[in-house]
Scaffold this active site. Structure first.
Site, PDB file in Angstrom:
ATOM      1  N   ASP A  49      66.979  -8.376 -18.442  1.00 31.48           N
ATOM      2  CA  ASP A  49      68.007  -8.926 -17.612  1.00 31.48           C
ATOM      3  C   ASP A  49      68.560  -8.380 -16.236  1.00 31.48           C
ATOM      4  O   ASP A  49      69.478  -8.957 -15.431  1.00 31.48           O
ATOM      5  CB  ASP A  49      69.443  -9.254 -18.559  1.00 31.48           C
ATOM      6  CG  ASP A  49      69.859  -7.810 -18.915  1.00 31.48           C
ATOM      7  OD1 ASP A  49      69.361  -6.717 -18.535  1.00 31.48           O
ATOM      8  OD2 ASP A  49      70.989  -7.689 -19.679  1.00 31.48           O
ATOM      9  N   SER A  50      67.822  -7.555 -15.842  1.00 33.76           N
ATOM     10  CA  SER A  50      67.909  -6.892 -14.525  1.00 33.76           C
ATOM     11  C   SER A  50      67.702  -7.989 -13.500  1.00 33.76           C
ATOM     12  O   SER A  50      67.745  -7.957 -12.371  1.00 33.76           O
ATOM     13  CB  SER A  50      67.089  -5.613 -14.335  1.00 33.76           C
ATOM     14  OG  SER A  50      65.842  -5.831 -14.864  1.00 33.76           O
ATOM     15  N   ASP A  88      64.752  -9.693 -22.642  1.00 34.43           N
ATOM     16  CA  ASP A  88      66.061  -9.355 -23.020  1.00 34.43           C
ATOM     17  C   ASP A  88      67.062 -10.358 -23.632  1.00 34.43           C
ATOM     18  O   ASP A  88      66.904 -11.593 -23.088  1.00 34.43           O
ATOM     19  CB  ASP A  88      66.846  -8.791 -21.918  1.00 34.43           C
ATOM     20  CG  ASP A  88      66.846  -7.373 -21.751  1.00 34.43           C
ATOM     21  OD1 ASP A  88      66.414  -6.354 -22.776  1.00 34.43           O
ATOM     22  OD2 ASP A  88      67.019  -6.746 -20.495  1.00 34.43           O
ATOM     23  N   LYS A 118      64.950  -7.577 -26.911  1.00 29.68           N
ATOM     24  CA  LYS A 118      65.678  -6.471 -26.745  1.00 29.68           C
ATOM     25  C   LYS A 118      67.094  -6.753 -26.558  1.00 29.68           C
ATOM     26  O   LYS A 118      67.363  -7.623 -25.984  1.00 29.68           O
ATOM     27  CB  LYS A 118      65.170  -5.751 -25.327  1.00 29.68           C
ATOM     28  CG  LYS A 118      65.853  -4.414 -25.070  1.00 29.68           C
ATOM     29  CD  LYS A 118      65.333  -3.508 -24.291  1.00 29.68           C
ATOM     30  CE  LYS A 118      65.585  -3.920 -22.822  1.00 29.68           C
ATOM     31  NZ  LYS A 118      66.963  -3.898 -22.450  1.00 29.68           N
ATOM     32  N   GLU A 120      70.984  -4.645 -26.274  1.00 28.05           N
ATOM     33  CA  GLU A 120      71.590  -3.306 -26.154  1.00 28.05           C
ATOM     34  C   GLU A 120      72.445  -3.194 -27.339  1.00 28.05           C
ATOM     35  O   GLU A 120      73.416  -3.800 -27.623  1.00 28.05           O
ATOM     36  CB  GLU A 120      72.396  -3.367 -24.791  1.00 28.05           C
ATOM     37  CG  GLU A 120      71.465  -3.732 -23.584  1.00 28.05           C
ATOM     38  CD  GLU A 120      72.179  -3.462 -22.288  1.00 28.05           C
ATOM     39  OE1 GLU A 120      73.530  -3.376 -22.104  1.00 28.05           O
ATOM     40  OE2 GLU A 120      71.625  -3.995 -21.251  1.00 28.05           O
ATOM     41  N   GLU A 186      68.136   4.840 -22.111  1.00 24.35           N
ATOM     42  CA  GLU A 186      68.404   4.893 -20.616  1.00 24.35           C
ATOM     43  C   GLU A 186      69.508   6.077 -20.297  1.00 24.35           C
ATOM     44  O   GLU A 186      70.530   5.969 -20.580  1.00 24.35           O
ATOM     45  CB  GLU A 186      68.843   3.349 -20.326  1.00 24.35           C
ATOM     46  CG  GLU A 186      69.248   3.458 -18.720  1.00 24.35           C
ATOM     47  CD  GLU A 186      69.262   2.032 -18.269  1.00 24.35           C
ATOM     48  OE1 GLU A 186      69.044   0.989 -18.922  1.00 24.35           O
ATOM     49  OE2 GLU A 186      69.702   1.963 -17.080  1.00 24.35           O
TER      50      GLU A 186
HETATM   51  O1  KIV Z   1      66.890  -5.331 -17.738  1.00 24.28           O
HETATM   52  C1  KIV Z   1      66.262  -4.310 -17.611  1.00 24.28           C
HETATM   53  O2  KIV Z   1      65.412  -4.244 -16.628  1.00 24.28           O
HETATM   54  C2  KIV Z   1      66.196  -3.241 -18.646  1.00 24.28           C
HETATM   55  C3  KIV Z   1      65.419  -1.989 -18.468  1.00 24.28           C
HETATM   56  C4  KIV Z   1      66.202  -1.238 -17.256  1.00 24.28           C
HETATM   57  C5  KIV Z   1      64.929  -1.104 -19.355  1.00 24.28           C
HETATM   58  O3  KIV Z   1      66.885  -3.454 -19.570  1.00 24.28           O
END
Ligand code: KIV
Length: 272
Positions: A49-50, A88, A118, A120, A186
């Site tokens: 989600d970055s 994500d 993934k 969080e 992280e």
């Molecule tokens: O969203 C992302 O790119 C991440 C990484 C920083 C692990 O969660």
């Protein structure tokens, strides 16, 4: 480099079997061309989600939607042959209940073809992780600094320092016990990442967590120097794409203004 068309994608169990083995190489990708390059060298490709910050100019990951993740997930999957694709779950699409998480995780997997999601959160997300895994959704956990919690964490600070270490260890144990097949650590002290890596049976994937983890991940735009807004301490720039792009655009603009480009080489037919 040639691409082996008979090569099979890595599976969740291939990733699990790398515990204490050759480090897992992981990067994010958001587009087909970058995914093709990442795929040649990486075991896991994360549609993170970055994407909201590095491609869409958002101030944090909080504004990323499920639709954005699906769009980028589809693009990335078109570029992958070998790498395991993890995608994500964005903020607001899984925290309410295990059922909400399943509904949205199922969309991510079925609409993109990614292999796993993934999410969080540590102990407080363990029931959701167990719910997803028991229903066929492989999960990667993400603990320590969890950027979607930027407002409750009051910024992007190192987590698990001193007395807070026990909380992060408990998060790792809870995520592993719930059935996650790997966990991202992280921005935590390297000694804590070492301790967690020894304590859990699943691979740990570090970002700002030191060298002891079972694998490493970076945001691809960070390591390419394509995202130049800021550089966290844990990022090593392996290229300076932003500066190269700026130079190229400057040179193009100058050549167009000076009528140096296009030349005959870039034109069709005879000059009038
Ligand atoms: O969203 C992302 O790119 C991440 C990484 C920083 C692990 O969660």
């Amino acid at each position: 480099m040639s691409i082996n068309l008979t090569q099979k994608s890595l599976t969740v169990s291939d990733v699990q079997s790398r515990k204490e083995g050759t480090p897992l190489v992981c990067l994010t990708a958001y587009t087909t061309p970058v995914a093709k390059l990442v795929d040649l060298h990486c075991d896991i490709t994360l549609v993170g989600d970055s994407v909201g910050m590095v491609l869409h100019g958002l101030p944090s990951t909080l504004g990323v939607s499920l639709e954005m993740m699906i769009l980028h997930g589809k693009a990335v999957m078109r570029g992958l042959r070998r790498s395991l694709c993890v995608i994500d779950l964005p903020f607001g699409t899984y925290e309410e209940s295990p059922e909400q998480a399943f509904r949205n995780a199922a969309r991510l997997l079925s609409e993109t073809g990614a292999a796993a999601v993934k999410l969080e959160g540590g102990s407080h997300m363990s029931a959701t992780i167990a719910f997803l895994v028991s229903r066929g959704v492989p999960v990667v956990g993400h603990i320590g600094l969890t950027p979607q919690a930027v407002n409750t964490l009051s910024g992007y600070k190192v987590q698990g320092k001193d007395a807070d270490a026990e909380r992060v260890i408990n998060d790792a144990l809870a995520v592993a016990a719930a059935g996650a097949f790997a966990v991202v650590l992280e921005k935590i002290p390297q000694a804590l990442a070492h301790q967690i890596t020894k304590a859990v049976l699943i691979p740990t994937i570090g970002i700002g967590a030191g060298p002891s983890c079972d694998g490493q991940i970076l945001v691809v735009d960070d390591m390419l120097g394509a995202f130049a807004e800021f550089k966290p301490k844990f990022v090593k720039r392996f290229a300076d794409i932003s500066q190269q792009t700026a130079h190229a655009i400057e040179a193009y603009a100058a050549e167009v203004r000076n009528r140096e480009f296009p030349t005959q080489m870039h034109s069709f037919g005879l000059p009038a």
